[in-house]
Design an enzyme around this catalytic site. Sequence first.
Site, short mmCIF file in Angstrom:
data_model
loop_
_atom_site.label_atom_id
_atom_site.label_comp_id
_atom_site.label_asym_id
_atom_site.label_seq_id
_atom_site.Cartn_x
_atom_site.Cartn_y
_atom_site.Cartn_z
N SER A 120 -2.35 -0.42 -1.92
CA SER A 120 -1.58 -1.66 -1.92
C SER A 120 -1.38 -2.19 -3.36
O SER A 120 -0.65 -1.59 -4.13
CB SER A 120 -2.25 -2.69 -1.00
OG SER A 120 -1.38 -3.76 -0.73
N HIS A 162 3.15 -1.20 2.57
CA HIS A 162 3.19 -1.88 3.87
C HIS A 162 4.62 -1.98 4.42
O HIS A 162 4.95 -2.93 5.13
CB HIS A 162 2.58 -3.28 3.79
CG HIS A 162 1.22 -3.33 3.19
ND1 HIS A 162 0.13 -2.71 3.77
CD2 HIS A 162 0.76 -3.91 2.05
CE1 HIS A 162 -0.95 -2.93 3.00
NE2 HIS A 162 -0.59 -3.64 1.96
#
Length: 207
Positions: A120, A162
């Site tokens: 991330s 994501h």
Amino acid sequence: MKEIFLCSYFAEVAALLPQSVPTSLCGKTVAFIPTASIHEDFNQYVEEGREALASLGLTIKELEITQCEQKEIETVLRNCDCIYVSGGNTFFLMQELRRTGTDRLIVEQVEKGKLYIGESAGAMVFAPNIEYATKMDNHLSMTPGFEDFTALGIVSFYPVVHFNSFPFEEATQNIIKEYSNLPLKPISNQQAILITGEDVAILGENE
């Protein structure tokens, strides 16, 4: 030769890692940098990341860079076998990487061929610039006055982590629309980007 594994949610894709690197990970040491997550309300993914690394046979050396002297950071990063940077606030992470000199050390080690695993925020800071991440994180909430969006620039593209994954469906679609001029690489929570030398591949299946 560069060895880089960038993902949205490491625990979901950890099984892809040993298939993607040329040498066994078992018994190797990983420098684990959870700094991006330390002020986050939700950080369960950090412990899941630790567990996933341990399940691959890696020995974890914790390195929370806001609590370490530069000499310790330097020693750990130069002596470990691979580097893992977890998710959280991208701008807080970038601020602390710069402040501690960890940014320079990571670039040095990755250029030498040390395996880097970025989850991330830990993936997004490898882009040339992180202004596009303002659609996912508030760049002023933990870093008032944050103005320099220059990132590590180890890859020439921009990972969109994501992608279409809860709760970032709208944010990631907005990035795709507003930054269509950039070489974006969207990945879901079930995918990873593998960089081997100059080769770039997307692993895993889309949701």
